[in-house]
Structures are given as C-alpha cells and as structure tokens.
Motif scaffolding. Structure first.
Motif, PDB file in Angstrom:
ATOM      1  N   VAL A   1      10.340   1.814  11.360  1.00  0.00           N
ATOM      2  CA  VAL A   1      11.470   2.731  11.225  1.00  0.00           C
ATOM      3  C   VAL A   1      12.130   2.889  12.590  1.00  0.00           C
ATOM      4  O   VAL A   1      11.498   3.366  13.534  1.00  0.00           O
ATOM      5  N   LEU A   2      13.394   2.496  12.679  1.00  0.00           N
ATOM      6  CA  LEU A   2      14.107   2.630  13.947  1.00  0.00           C
ATOM      7  C   LEU A   2      14.977   3.887  13.909  1.00  0.00           C
ATOM      8  O   LEU A   2      14.503   4.953  13.554  1.00  0.00           O
ATOM      9  N   TRP A   3      16.249   3.800  14.254  1.00  0.00           N
ATOM     10  CA  TRP A   3      17.125   4.972  14.296  1.00  0.00           C
ATOM     11  C   TRP A   3      18.561   4.516  14.145  1.00  0.00           C
ATOM     12  O   TRP A   3      18.883   3.330  14.288  1.00  0.00           O
ATOM     13  N   ASN A   4      19.455   5.446  13.840  1.00  0.00           N
ATOM     14  CA  ASN A   4      20.885   5.135  13.805  1.00  0.00           C
ATOM     15  C   ASN A   4      21.718   6.111  14.626  1.00  0.00           C
ATOM     16  O   ASN A   4      22.940   6.027  14.649  1.00  0.00           O
ATOM     17  N   VAL A   5      21.034   7.052  15.284  1.00  0.00           N
ATOM     18  CA  VAL A   5      21.710   7.957  16.220  1.00  0.00           C
ATOM     19  C   VAL A   5      20.864   8.045  17.485  1.00  0.00           C
ATOM     20  O   VAL A   5      19.756   8.582  17.460  1.00  0.00           O
ATOM     21  N   ASP A   6      21.383   7.507  18.582  1.00  0.00           N
ATOM     22  CA  ASP A   6      20.661   7.522  19.855  1.00  0.00           C
ATOM     23  C   ASP A   6      21.279   8.583  20.760  1.00  0.00           C
ATOM     24  O   ASP A   6      22.441   8.455  21.172  1.00  0.00           O
ATOM     25  N   THR A   7      20.516   9.612  21.073  1.00  0.00           N
ATOM     26  CA  THR A   7      21.036  10.653  21.973  1.00  0.00           C
ATOM     27  C   THR A   7      21.156  10.141  23.406  1.00  0.00           C
ATOM     28  O   THR A   7      21.869  10.731  24.207  1.00  0.00           O
ATOM     29  N   LYS A   8      20.423   9.071  23.706  1.00  0.00           N
ATOM     30  CA  LYS A   8      20.359   8.492  25.060  1.00  0.00           C
ATOM     31  C   LYS A   8      19.777   9.478  26.075  1.00  0.00           C
ATOM     32  O   LYS A   8      20.119   9.463  27.259  1.00  0.00           O
ATOM     33  N   ASP A   9      18.882  10.329  25.590  1.00  0.00           N
ATOM     34  CA  ASP A   9      18.230  11.264  26.513  1.00  0.00           C
ATOM     35  C   ASP A   9      17.383  10.530  27.544  1.00  0.00           C
ATOM     36  O   ASP A   9      17.177  11.013  28.661  1.00  0.00           O
ATOM     37  N   TRP A  10      16.920   9.341  27.185  1.00  0.00           N
ATOM     38  CA  TRP A  10      16.084   8.545  28.083  1.00  0.00           C
ATOM     39  C   TRP A  10      16.863   8.034  29.298  1.00  0.00           C
ATOM     40  O   TRP A  10      16.269   7.616  30.290  1.00  0.00           O
ATOM     41  N   THR A  11      18.201   8.087  29.235  1.00  0.00           N
ATOM     42  CA  THR A  11      19.028   7.633  30.364  1.00  0.00           C
ATOM     43  C   THR A  11      19.330   8.764  31.341  1.00  0.00           C
ATOM     44  O   THR A  11      19.969   8.533  32.368  1.00  0.00           O
ATOM     45  N   GLY A  12      18.910   9.981  30.987  1.00  0.00           N
ATOM     46  CA  GLY A  12      19.262  11.134  31.806  1.00  0.00           C
ATOM     47  C   GLY A  12      20.580  11.757  31.399  1.00  0.00           C
ATOM     48  O   GLY A  12      21.189  12.514  32.165  1.00  0.00           O
ATOM     49  N   ALA A  13      21.045  11.453  30.189  1.00  0.00           N
ATOM     50  CA  ALA A  13      22.317  11.995  29.696  1.00  0.00           C
ATOM     51  C   ALA A  13      22.305  13.520  29.715  1.00  0.00           C
ATOM     52  O   ALA A  13      21.266  14.155  29.517  1.00  0.00           O
ATOM     53  N   THR A  14      23.470  14.104  29.954  1.00  0.00           N
ATOM     54  CA  THR A  14      23.597  15.557  29.954  1.00  0.00           C
ATOM     55  C   THR A  14      23.577  16.073  28.512  1.00  0.00           C
ATOM     56  O   THR A  14      23.828  15.306  27.568  1.00  0.00           O
ATOM     57  N   PRO A  15      23.315  17.356  28.318  1.00  0.00           N
ATOM     58  CA  PRO A  15      23.368  17.913  26.957  1.00  0.00           C
ATOM     59  C   PRO A  15      24.722  17.668  26.287  1.00  0.00           C
ATOM     60  O   PRO A  15      24.778  17.375  25.088  1.00  0.00           O
ATOM     61  N   LYS A  16      25.801  17.767  27.060  1.00  0.00           N
ATOM     62  CA  LYS A  16      27.137  17.528  26.511  1.00  0.00           C
ATOM     63  C   LYS A  16      27.283  16.091  26.038  1.00  0.00           C
ATOM     64  O   LYS A  16      27.849  15.823  24.964  1.00  0.00           O
ATOM     65  N   GLU A  17      26.771  15.146  26.823  1.00  0.00           N
ATOM     66  CA  GLU A  17      26.844  13.730  26.445  1.00  0.00           C
ATOM     67  C   GLU A  17      25.985  13.443  25.214  1.00  0.00           C
ATOM     68  O   GLU A  17      26.375  12.664  24.334  1.00  0.00           O
ATOM     69  N   MET A  18      24.829  14.075  25.146  1.00  0.00           N
ATOM     70  CA  MET A  18      23.963  13.889  23.982  1.00  0.00           C
ATOM     71  C   MET A  18      24.621  14.420  22.710  1.00  0.00           C
ATOM     72  O   MET A  18      24.582  13.772  21.657  1.00  0.00           O
ATOM     73  N   MET A  19      25.239  15.584  22.814  1.00  0.00           N
ATOM     74  CA  MET A  19      25.922  16.162  21.662  1.00  0.00           C
ATOM     75  C   MET A  19      27.080  15.274  21.218  1.00  0.00           C
ATOM     76  O   MET A  19      27.336  15.114  20.017  1.00  0.00           O
ATOM     77  N   LYS A  20      27.762  14.685  22.171  1.00  0.00           N
ATOM     78  CA  LYS A  20      28.866  13.776  21.849  1.00  0.00           C
ATOM     79  C   LYS A  20      28.354  12.572  21.067  1.00  0.00           C
ATOM     80  O   LYS A  20      28.978  12.138  20.089  1.00  0.00           O
ATOM     81  N   ASN A  21      27.209  12.035  21.480  1.00  0.00           N
ATOM     82  CA  ASN A  21      26.614  10.894  20.776  1.00  0.00           C
ATOM     83  C   ASN A  21      26.240  11.261  19.341  1.00  0.00           C
ATOM     84  O   ASN A  21      26.440  10.476  18.409  1.00  0.00           O
ATOM     85  N   VAL A  22      25.694  12.453  19.178  1.00  0.00           N
ATOM     86  CA  VAL A  22      25.287  12.903  17.845  1.00  0.00           C
ATOM     87  C   VAL A  22      26.508  13.107  16.952  1.00  0.00           C
ATOM     88  O   VAL A  22      26.557  12.623  15.812  1.00  0.00           O
ATOM     89  N   LYS A  23      27.504  13.814  17.447  1.00  0.00           N
ATOM     90  CA  LYS A  23      28.699  14.108  16.646  1.00  0.00           C
ATOM     91  C   LYS A  23      29.430  12.834  16.226  1.00  0.00           C
ATOM     92  O   LYS A  23      30.001  12.761  15.136  1.00  0.00           O
ATOM     93  N   ALA A  24      29.406  11.829  17.087  1.00  0.00           N
ATOM     94  CA  ALA A  24      30.131  10.590  16.798  1.00  0.00           C
ATOM     95  C   ALA A  24      29.408   9.706  15.787  1.00  0.00           C
ATOM     96  O   ALA A  24      30.042   8.881  15.121  1.00  0.00           O
TER      97      ALA A  24
END
Length: 261
Positions: free
Chosen positions: A186-209
């Motif tokens: 089981v993989l995923w289809n929404v990557d928050t990219k938290d592993w890259t050090g993304a900010t909370p705002k960037e993570m939320m943008k990834n989720v919303k998109a």
C-alpha cells in the motif's frame, strides 16, 4: 271529503317543495366549499412532495460519507518523541490512523508500539531496516519482510496484512515476494513532503491540491530532514480540522481497503 283530500294533497306538495329547496341550498354550499384542483394548487402539491423527497435525501447522506474517507499514515517509527506526540494529537482529535513501522525501531521501542495498538490504530510493515527492496534479491526481500513481521508479532501477537515498501520503490519481483509473505503493498496518493522539511503551510497546500475520496496521506513519525519532524506535529491538527470541515472521515488502511471492495 273531497275538500279535505285536496287540502292534504296541497300540504304534501308544499312540504316536498320545502324539503327540496333546503336540500338544494345545502348541496350548493357544500360544492362551494370544495377547492377545485386548479393548476396553481396542483403545483403546490407537487412542490410539497418534491420538498419531502429532497429532505429525505439530505437526511440520509450515507453514500457521500462513505466515499469521503481518508487514511492518515505515518512511516518509519515508532520512536519515543514524534510518534508519542502524534498519538497524543490523534487521541485528542479522536482520529484513527495507520503506522507503517520499521522492524528495528519496533525492537527499540516496544512500549510505543504497544500504545499504538492499544489506542486503536492499525499497523503496517515497513520492512526491517528500510532498504530499497528493488535492489535486493528474493531471499533478502523476504528476510526484510519476515523479520519486521516477527518483531511486530512478538509484541502485538499479530502480523500486519499490509506492507509499504520503503521509498515507494516496487517491482514485479518485490510484489511477488510480498504476496508470498501474505502481504499487499500500500503506497499513497497524497504526499505531505514532511520528510523534506516542508513548512506546515506547504504541507497543507500539498494536501488541498491532491486530496480526494479514498485518499491515503503520507507522513512520518520518525526521521525527516535532519531528524526534525516538528512541522509535522504543527501541521497535523490543522490538517485534521481542514479535512473534517470538508466532510471527510478518517479510517485506517484495513478499513479503507475493506470499504473499497
């Protein structure tokens, strides 16, 4: 006698006329009180029926609720810092998630793993040492899977049904070996990219998109850029609130897969 009979007949005729007159007036009034089925009130009746039907649909949105499900998943743990903080947030928000755990981390932190299960979350296999399975031979792949399963089973008494291959790296060989071990990838289809050090705002943008019904969101409970997942901790409550406001409910991977059958 003749006059008497004539008088009686006259009285009878007058009585009949009076009765007929009274009955006729009553019938006319009754007919006046009956509301005719005009085009206007026919439309009102149809409108009332339509409104009832719409209300019933709105009051029973089972299909919509079932479709708008999302699974939160956390990789690479457990540990005694971020995994514990994530568990606290999930408990406060009354949300269940799935943790894809690494075997050697399980052996290091057995109490945290036990807490994950105790609090109603699901577990998945993330291999023993987080190696890229596509670069290993069949025997090595099986060893990575089985050792992690054994570590999990020693603490929980159960073997996970699902595996998530590290880095999302997969091949026909990896899939075949995993299936031999009795597990589905089981993989995923929404990557928050938290592993890259993304900010909370960037993570939320990834989720919303990228979020959609049946979405599987990738986050981490250990590791991250320079070992820092503090932004994951900051973002998680906001993400849960946002998704709930959008009408999503949270399920574990086993629940999600069961509902998709």
């Amino acid at each position: 006698m003749t006059r008497a009979r004539s008088f009686l007949r006259l009285r009878y005729v007058l009585l009949v006329l009076v009765v007929a007159l009274v009955y006729g007036q009553h019938t006319e009034k009754s007919m006046i009180n009956i509301k005719p089925q005009t085009a206007a009130n026919e439309g009102e009746t149809k409108g009332e029926k339509t409104q009832v039907k719409q209300t019933q649909v709105k009051a029973n949105p089972k299909r919509q609720t079932k479709e708008k499900q999302v699974a939160l998943t956390f990789d690479d743990g457990p540990d005694t810092k971020y995994t514990v903080e994530i568990l606290d947030i999930l408990k406060k928000k009354k949300v269940k998630a799935t943790f894809f755990v690494v075997g050697y981390q399980v052996e290091r932190n057995p109490k945290v793993l036990a807490s994950i299960v105790k609090e109603g979350h699901a577990l998945g296999n993330h291999t023993w040492s987080h190696k890229d399975l596509t670069k290993l031979n069949d025997r090595q792949i099986m060893s990575e899977i089985v050792k992690a399963n054994n570590a999990i089973q020693n603490i929980t008494g159960e073997v996970p049904k699902y595996i998530r291959t590290p880095y999302g790296a997969v091949s026909k060989k990896v899939t075949a070996v995993a299936e031999q071990a009795g597990q589905k990838n089981v993989l995923w289809n929404v990557d928050t990219k938290d592993w890259t050090g993304a900010t909370p705002k960037e993570m939320m943008k990834n989720v919303k998109a990228n979020i959609k019904p049946g979405g599987i969101i990738l986050m981490h409970s250990f590791g991250g850029k320079k070992g820092d997942l503090s932004n994951t901790i900051k973002c998680l409550p906001m993400m849960i609130d946002y998704l709930q406001d959008q009408g999503y409910s949270f399920v574990t991977i086993p629940e999600l897969k069961s509902n998709q059958r």
